[in-house]
Enzyme design. Structure first.
Site, PDB file in Angstrom:
ATOM      1  N   ASN A 201       0.864  -1.190   0.000  1.00  0.00           N
ATOM      2  CA  ASN A 201       0.000   0.000   0.000  1.00  0.00           C
ATOM      3  C   ASN A 201       0.895   1.232   0.000  1.00  0.00           C
ATOM      4  O   ASN A 201       2.109   1.125  -0.070  1.00  0.00           O
ATOM      5  CB  ASN A 201      -0.946  -0.029   1.206  1.00  0.00           C
TER       6      ASN A 201
ATOM      7  N   PHE B  41      -4.665   2.647  14.844  1.00  0.00           N
ATOM      8  CA  PHE B  41      -5.064   3.662  13.869  1.00  0.00           C
ATOM      9  C   PHE B  41      -6.234   3.094  13.078  1.00  0.00           C
ATOM     10  O   PHE B  41      -6.345   1.877  12.916  1.00  0.00           O
ATOM     11  CB  PHE B  41      -3.918   3.989  12.911  1.00  0.00           C
TER      12      PHE B  41
HETATM   13  O1  PMT Z   1       2.842   5.943   6.666  1.00  0.00           O
HETATM   14  P1  PMT Z   1       2.189   7.237   6.217  1.00  0.00           P
HETATM   15  O2  PMT Z   1       2.376   7.489   4.725  1.00  0.00           O
HETATM   16  O3  PMT Z   1       2.605   8.408   7.073  1.00  0.00           O
HETATM   17  O4  PMT Z   1       0.611   7.071   6.398  1.00  0.00           O
HETATM   18  C1  PMT Z   1       0.051   7.007   7.666  1.00  0.00           C
HETATM   19  C2  PMT Z   1      -1.097   5.969   7.754  1.00  0.00           C
HETATM   20  C3  PMT Z   1      -2.244   6.411   6.872  1.00  0.00           C
HETATM   21  C4  PMT Z   1      -0.600   4.596   7.286  1.00  0.00           C
HETATM   22  C5  PMT Z   1      -1.512   5.898   9.270  1.00  0.00           C
HETATM   23  O5  PMT Z   1      -1.955   7.167   9.662  1.00  0.00           O
HETATM   24  C6  PMT Z   1      -2.615   4.874   9.487  1.00  0.00           C
HETATM   25  O6  PMT Z   1      -3.779   5.135   9.380  1.00  0.00           O
HETATM   26  N1  PMT Z   1      -2.201   3.618   9.852  1.00  0.00           N
HETATM   27  C7  PMT Z   1      -3.083   2.464  10.004  1.00  0.00           C
HETATM   28  C8  PMT Z   1      -3.421   1.889   8.678  1.00  0.00           C
HETATM   29  C9  PMT Z   1      -4.328   0.680   8.783  1.00  0.00           C
HETATM   30  O7  PMT Z   1      -3.889  -0.405   8.538  1.00  0.00           O
HETATM   31  O8  PMT Z   1      -5.544   0.923   9.172  1.00  0.00           O
HETATM   32  P2  PMT Z   1      -6.706  -0.198   9.335  1.00  0.00           P
HETATM   33  O9  PMT Z   1      -7.905   0.599   9.648  1.00  0.00           O
HETATM   34  O10 PMT Z   1      -6.705  -1.090   8.154  1.00  0.00           O
HETATM   35  O11 PMT Z   1      -6.228  -1.064  10.593  1.00  0.00           O
HETATM   36  C10 PMT Z   1      -6.648  -0.782  11.922  1.00  0.00           C
HETATM   37  C11 PMT Z   1      -5.533  -1.089  12.919  1.00  0.00           C
HETATM   38  O12 PMT Z   1      -5.235  -2.496  12.884  1.00  0.00           O
HETATM   39  C12 PMT Z   1      -4.232  -0.371  12.622  1.00  0.00           C
HETATM   40  O13 PMT Z   1      -3.684   0.058  13.846  1.00  0.00           O
HETATM   41  C13 PMT Z   1      -3.361  -1.441  11.974  1.00  0.00           C
HETATM   42  O14 PMT Z   1      -1.950  -1.228  12.259  1.00  0.00           O
HETATM   43  C14 PMT Z   1      -3.876  -2.700  12.653  1.00  0.00           C
HETATM   44  N2  PMT Z   1      -3.754  -3.926  11.818  1.00  0.00           N
HETATM   45  C15 PMT Z   1      -4.397  -4.000  10.625  1.00  0.00           C
HETATM   46  C16 PMT Z   1      -4.334  -5.177   9.881  1.00  0.00           C
HETATM   47  C17 PMT Z   1      -3.587  -6.249  10.405  1.00  0.00           C
HETATM   48  N3  PMT Z   1      -3.500  -7.394   9.735  1.00  0.00           N
HETATM   49  N4  PMT Z   1      -2.965  -6.146  11.582  1.00  0.00           N
HETATM   50  C18 PMT Z   1      -3.028  -4.998  12.302  1.00  0.00           C
HETATM   51  O15 PMT Z   1      -2.450  -4.893  13.379  1.00  0.00           O
END
Ligand code: PMT
Length: 404
Positions: free
Chosen positions: A208, A321
């Site tokens: 991504n 996040f």
């Molecule tokens: O890196 P940059 O370019 O500065 O961009 C920042 C960002 C947009 C990446 C950051 O601000 C952000 O939003 N990060 C989380 C991205 C994400 O995966 O969001 P999600 O809504 O899909 O996941 C929710 C949470 O679960 C997140 O904390 C993620 O780290 C976690 N996760 C998700 C999938 C997975 N398989 N394992 C996880 O731990």
């Protein structure tokens, strides 16, 4: 963080003195007011006129300069400053401070000041290894000076070794840390950052747009506030901040293993990484031919790392996040509850200046006690500090059990 701060930059007589011009430019750009004191030897390497022009202030070189107004005397500069930076600091200057010698304007001012002071040694590698110099550096570090490590690399005397002036951005980071309240001292903070890459074959992968900027800003801010930081990062194109431990991983499975190994020691876990939700079930050993196409590639779910931490969490603070394109707050709240987080930082990829790659973000912080703080657009570094502020306020609500 340096906005409106008053910095006295002390420059001593080493070849790295020429870099002080750039240092002043960077401090001024960050919003600081800079006044310079040069030793007589420093004026052999760079002219006071250059530094006066860049700092937009008179440059002090002489204890007894009748042309200087009275309030330029050593006591006035010691009182005026919020912080002192000595760059480059020669072995001679370091020896004088450590021995309590004050025989020129710089050493006299240093003896009279009690402000946060950063020492940036730069010299020949053999001088840096000298036992008296080492002892003097230990003395300074033990009496409250912040002493930077010299960099290793090519030296002016045409050898490669330790003794280079630390890089300008690193000096800036250290100065910011010196001026920052150490309210995370005693905390171990684990931050994940960047994307993961899920290989399809030896030349292609699923990933991504995450640049790592948000996670790196958090790691840097926590380090500046006194935390011991472990940063677990997917592949990025930017340099990670200087923190205690940096672990690079590539895939979600590697990130999962690294996080599960490290998380029991952390009192705060912040998951800013954009973990790929899916990976190819099989990574082809050879390049997949174009005519075969990708239709046969089967995807399987990656481990949900934050849900795994949430399921076994007993103490500490878990921050996730939420990266959304619609129903930002509802989706974020649901994720926080489902994965047993204490706090979630929501950002909407559709907002201009928010989310991936930009230097800014627009975040809303939600917590398990119903707290909700919608913040305006700000740099990711500022946003990182606001997230850490919220974590501290949450720790107060959770009580001592929230602290390891
Ligand atoms: O890196 P940059 O370019 O500065 O961009 C920042 C960002 C947009 C990446 C950051 O601000 C952000 O939003 N990060 C989380 C991205 C994400 O995966 O969001 P999600 O809504 O899909 O996941 C929710 C949470 O679960 C997140 O904390 C993620 O780290 C976690 N996760 C998700 C999938 C997975 N398989 N394992 C996880 O731990």
């Amino acid at each position: 963080m340096l906005k409106n701060k008053k910095i006295v930059l002390g420059i001593t007589g080493g070849i790295a003195a020429y870099k002080s011009a750039e240092l002043i430019r960077v401090f001024v750009k960050a919003g600081a007011e800079v006044k310079v004191i040069m030793t007589r030897n420093a004026t052999e390497f760079i002219t006071p006129l250059t530094l006066r022009t860049l700092s937009r202030n008179p440059v002090a070189t002489d204890m007894f300069d009748a042309a200087q107004p009275y309030d330029m005397a050593h006591i006035a500069l010691a009182d005026w400053a919020d912080a002192f930076v000595i760059a480059p600091a020669t072995g001679n200057l370091i020896g004088k401070i450590a021995s309590g010698i004050a025989d020129d304007l710089l050493t006299t001012t240093l003896m009279a000041e009690n402000k946060p002071t950063l020492i940036c040694p730069a010299m020949n590698d053999k001088m840096l290894a000298n036992p008296f110099l080492r002892e003097n550096l230990r003395k300074l570090a033990g009496t409250g000076y912040r002493v930077m490590q010299s960099d290793v690399g090519e030296l002016a005397c045409n050898v490669t070794g330790a003794g280079r002036l630390p890089e300008i951005p690193e000096i800036l980071d250290e100065l910011e840390a010196l001026l920052t309240v150490q309210d995370f001292t005693g905390h171990k903070v684990l931050v994940t950052a960047g994307p993961t890459q899920e290989p399809l074959d030896p030349v292609r992968y699923i990933t991504n747009y995450s640049s790592g900027k948000m996670g790196y800003a958090l790691a840097k801010a926590a380090h500046q506030r006194g935390a011991k930081v472990t940063l677990i990062s997917g592949p990025t194109k930017i340099a990670p901040p200087k923190v205690e431990t940096v672990i690079f991983v590539r895939t979600a499975q590697e990130m999962h293993r690294a996080v599960m190994d490290a998380c029991s020691k952390a009192s705060v876990i912040i998951k800013a990484a954009a973990v790929a939700d899916y990976r190819p079930r099989v990574t082809a050993a050879e390049k997949i031919k174009k005519d075969r196409g990708l239709a046969g590639v089967e995807l399987v779910c990656n481990p949900d790392i934050i849900a795994a931490i949430g399921a076994k969490k007993k103490r500490g603070i878990l921050v996730g996040f939420a990266m959304e394109t619609q129903d930002l707050l509802d989706n974020a709240r649901r994720k926080m509850t489902r994965k047993n987080m204490d706090m979630i930082v929501a950002n909407n990829l559709c907002d201009k200046g928010a989310g991936f790659e930009a230097d800014t973000n627009i975040i809303t912080i939600l917590d398990r006690f119903g707290g909700c703080a919608a913040l305006e657009k700000m740099t990711k570094q500022e946003a990182a500090h606001r997230i850490l502020d919220h974590i501290l306020s949450l720790k107060m609500k959770k009580g001592p059990a929230g602290k390891k």
